[in-house]
Design a protein around this motif. Structure first.
Motif, short mmCIF file in Angstrom:
data_model
loop_
_atom_site.label_atom_id
_atom_site.label_comp_id
_atom_site.label_asym_id
_atom_site.label_seq_id
_atom_site.Cartn_x
_atom_site.Cartn_y
_atom_site.Cartn_z
N GLY A 194 0.79 -1.22 0.00
CA GLY A 194 0.00 0.00 0.00
C GLY A 194 0.82 1.27 0.00
N ARG A 251 -9.07 3.87 2.04
CA ARG A 251 -8.06 3.05 1.38
C ARG A 251 -6.94 2.70 2.36
NH1 ARG A 251 -5.08 5.13 -2.76
NH2 ARG A 251 -4.95 3.06 -3.65
N ARG A 252 -6.07 1.80 1.90
CA ARG A 252 -4.90 1.43 2.69
C ARG A 252 -3.74 2.40 2.46
NH1 ARG A 252 -2.16 -3.96 2.46
NH2 ARG A 252 -2.17 -3.54 0.24
N ASP A 256 0.26 6.30 -1.97
CA ASP A 256 0.76 5.22 -2.82
C ASP A 256 0.90 5.68 -4.28
OD1 ASP A 256 -1.91 5.43 -3.41
OD2 ASP A 256 -2.36 3.30 -3.24
#
Length: 582
Positions: A89, A507-508, A531
């Motif tokens: 991630g 999200r991660r 990311d």
């Protein structure tokens, strides 16, 4: 090889089945020792099957969860690091960057590395391309981190650096009843006896029509024949060719290629290494890397990207910046320039049409910029990395709005009392000014009411990392969008009082920059993530597209006609988005 799907290891009583409990116990050992587990054996012994079983166990048992799987066959240290960073991630990071990023993340990390004994690409061309470099430049530095553990598939336990801190699980030949029988794992990935595809080694051909394996074999043969420079200089091959092989070939400094090609590929390859990219996205990424580095290559690639959802208008890759804001020539006029703040606090005005420098100035006293927002046509509101707010007049005769001074005094005083109140993000829209702080609270001010206190709402359980604001046409209401360290993006309508109960996005990764603007087709929310992805969302429909970025984005701004200006360590870039027609 690709790890096979497996629910259970081989039947009890086989060597593979007997070792499964030991591997699972190692993965769940909270002591963290030994750091590495080496699954050793010859071809067909069941090494991949045993590791696949471990990965499957972690899907239901958090204590043994595997966080990333690296397929090392044919990879270099750099390309394998991109794989692992994406799975974790963080986005595609080089080995040193990945090690540094994991070092700052205290969460336990379990990795599985498949086929280490088959790592390396064109190893005779550069020491950086060898399987040994994968171990020394990537895996051993990761294993030196106290919270990283790694299960490694290999054909030998004799790995330098792991002699005294590894659990060795030996599988004899034929241990697995379900072993596959593919190509010899000792064969170098670039050695092939396959007959060439007709015209497959001919630069300038339409590589879209050539299957992936033939594209890869073309470079393998060209490396042997000495024609690789000609093949790699073919822009069509760069768009459609194998990223790992091209990266390894260019690691050979003796390979004579066009002067600027290495810098273009170095910028583009991490993003291009995503195996799921469609051709038009690969062309857009390569074009983005060429703009500002190799104008001839950029012009060649432009026709390939113009009809697609996004294309780079201009780029200044050698001008790193920390913050950006848009300036209009007057109230009610569309923005004409972007103001970018570099790490030393110097401000540069850039034309939105072509990136041309139209002005420079350095505010006093010196500062380290974290964020900028346009408070007036001739005045900016700035956030220093120390958490202090300050006005930045753009012209010598600019007047600082009274409401701006009151806001600055309020937040600078609050941050001295408590570090939790230290500002971390800011945004300005019309009569509204918003400030986010370290405890996840957003403070919304109205500049035409000098006596009123700000409206505050807690939107995150951790620091606000990004903030955007948009005012309704009547000026009475503000839509505030926030990003937080918790990986969420939230929407708050100041008129409604309370934020939406559910995040717009989760999200991660961490949102690093936001922009919100009105377009002819709806509200455009641009969100940059840690990311290296940039998501564009049309509200309220939720229609979304994702753009890949070449480097981290620290700040961004958006215009009503779909231009996105991004800044970060990789410079300043202006992107056209056909996704939102003007």
């Amino acid at each position: 090889m690709t790890l096979p799907h497996s629910d259970v290891p081989s039947a009890a009583g086989t060597r593979e089945g007997d070792l499964a409990p030991r591997l699972l116990a190692w993965a769940g050992d909270s002591s963290g020792h030994p750091r590495a587990a080496l699954v050793v054996g010859p071809r067909g012994a069941g090494k991949s099957r045993l590791l696949a079983w471990l990965v499957a166990q972690g899907a239901d048992t958090p204590a043994v969860t595997v966080h990333a799987v690296g397929l090392a066959a044919g990879q270099t240290a750099r390309t394998l690091a991109w794989q692992l960073g994406r799975d974790l991630g963080y986005g595609p990071l080089d080995p040193e960057q990945l090690t540094g990023r994991i070092a700052t993340d205290p969460r336990p990390v379990r990795l599985v590395i498949a086929d280490l004994h088959r790592a390396g690409r064109y190893p005779h061309r550069s020491p950086r391309n060898t399987g040994t470099a994968v171990l020394t430049d990537l895996l051993l530095p990761l294993l030196a981190l106290p919270h990283v553990r790694m299960a490694i598939e290999t054909d030998t336990a004799d790995l330098a650096g792991l002699e005294h801190d590894a659990l060795v699980l030996n599988l004899p030949s034929g241990a697995s009843h379900g072993a596959s029988h593919g190509a010899s794992p000792d064969a170098s990935p670039q050695e092939t006896d396959a007959p060439p595809h007709p015209g497959a080694d001919t630069p300038g051909q339409d590589w879209r029509l050539v299957d992936p394996s033939t594209r890869e074999q073309a470079l393998d043969r060209a490396m042997v024949a000495g024609t690789a420079p000609t093949l790699i200089a073919d822009p069509g091959y760069l768009v459609h060719g194998p990223v790992t092989a091209i990266t390894a070939a260019l690691a050979d400094d003796s390979l004579r290629v066009p002067r600027r090609l290495r810098s273009v590929w170095d910028a583009a390859a991490p993003a291009l290494s995503d195996p799921h990219l469609p051709d038009h996205t690969r062309a857009a990424v390569l074009h983005a890397a060429a703009v500002g580095r190799d104008d001839r290559l950029a012009e060649y690639l432009r026709p390939l990207v113009q009809p697609k959802p996004w294309a780079t208008r201009w780029s200044l890759p050698h001008r790193p910046a920390n913050a950006v804001a848009l300036l209009s020539p007057g109230a009610g006029s569309p923005p004409a320039t972007a103001v970018a703040a570099d790490p030393l606090g110097r401000l540069t005005q850039l034309s939105l049409s072509d990136g041309r420098v139209t002005g420079r100035f350095t505010p006093e006293p010196p500062w380290t910029p974290a964020a900028l927002a346009t408070a007036a046509p001739d005045c900016l509101l700035a956030l220093d990395r120390s958490g202090a707010l300050r006005p930045v007049p753009v012209t010598a005769d600019a007047a600082v709005p009274l409401a701006l001074n009151r806001l600055i005094l309020h937040h600078n005083a609050a941050s001295l009392i408590s570090d939790a109140h230290r500002p971390t993000a800011l945004a300005v829209a019309g009569r509204h000014l918003a400030v986010g702080d370290r405890e996840g609270t957003v403070h919304l001010w109205r500049r035409n009411d000098l006596l009123a206190e700000p409206t505050t709402v807690r939107l995150h359980n951790s620091a606000v990392t990004a903030l955007a604001c948009l005012e309704t046409p009547d000026g009475r209401t503000a839509l505030v969008v926030t990003g937080g360290l918790d990986g969420t993006i939230r929407l708050w309508d100041s008129d409604a009082g309370s934020p939406l109960p559910e995040p717009l996005h989760r999200r991660r990764a961490v949102p690093t920059a936001l922009a919100l603007t009105e377009t002819p087709t709806g509200l455009l929310l641009a969100a940059a993530w840690s990311d290296r992805q940039l998501h564009l969302t049309l509200l309220p429909s939720g229609h979304q597209t994702a753009l890949l970025t070449l480097s981290p984005i620290e700040a961004l701004a958006a215009t009503a006609d779909g231009l996105i200006v991004t800044v970060g360590p990789g410079g300043v870039q202006c992107t056209e988005t056909g996704f939102f027609p003007a």
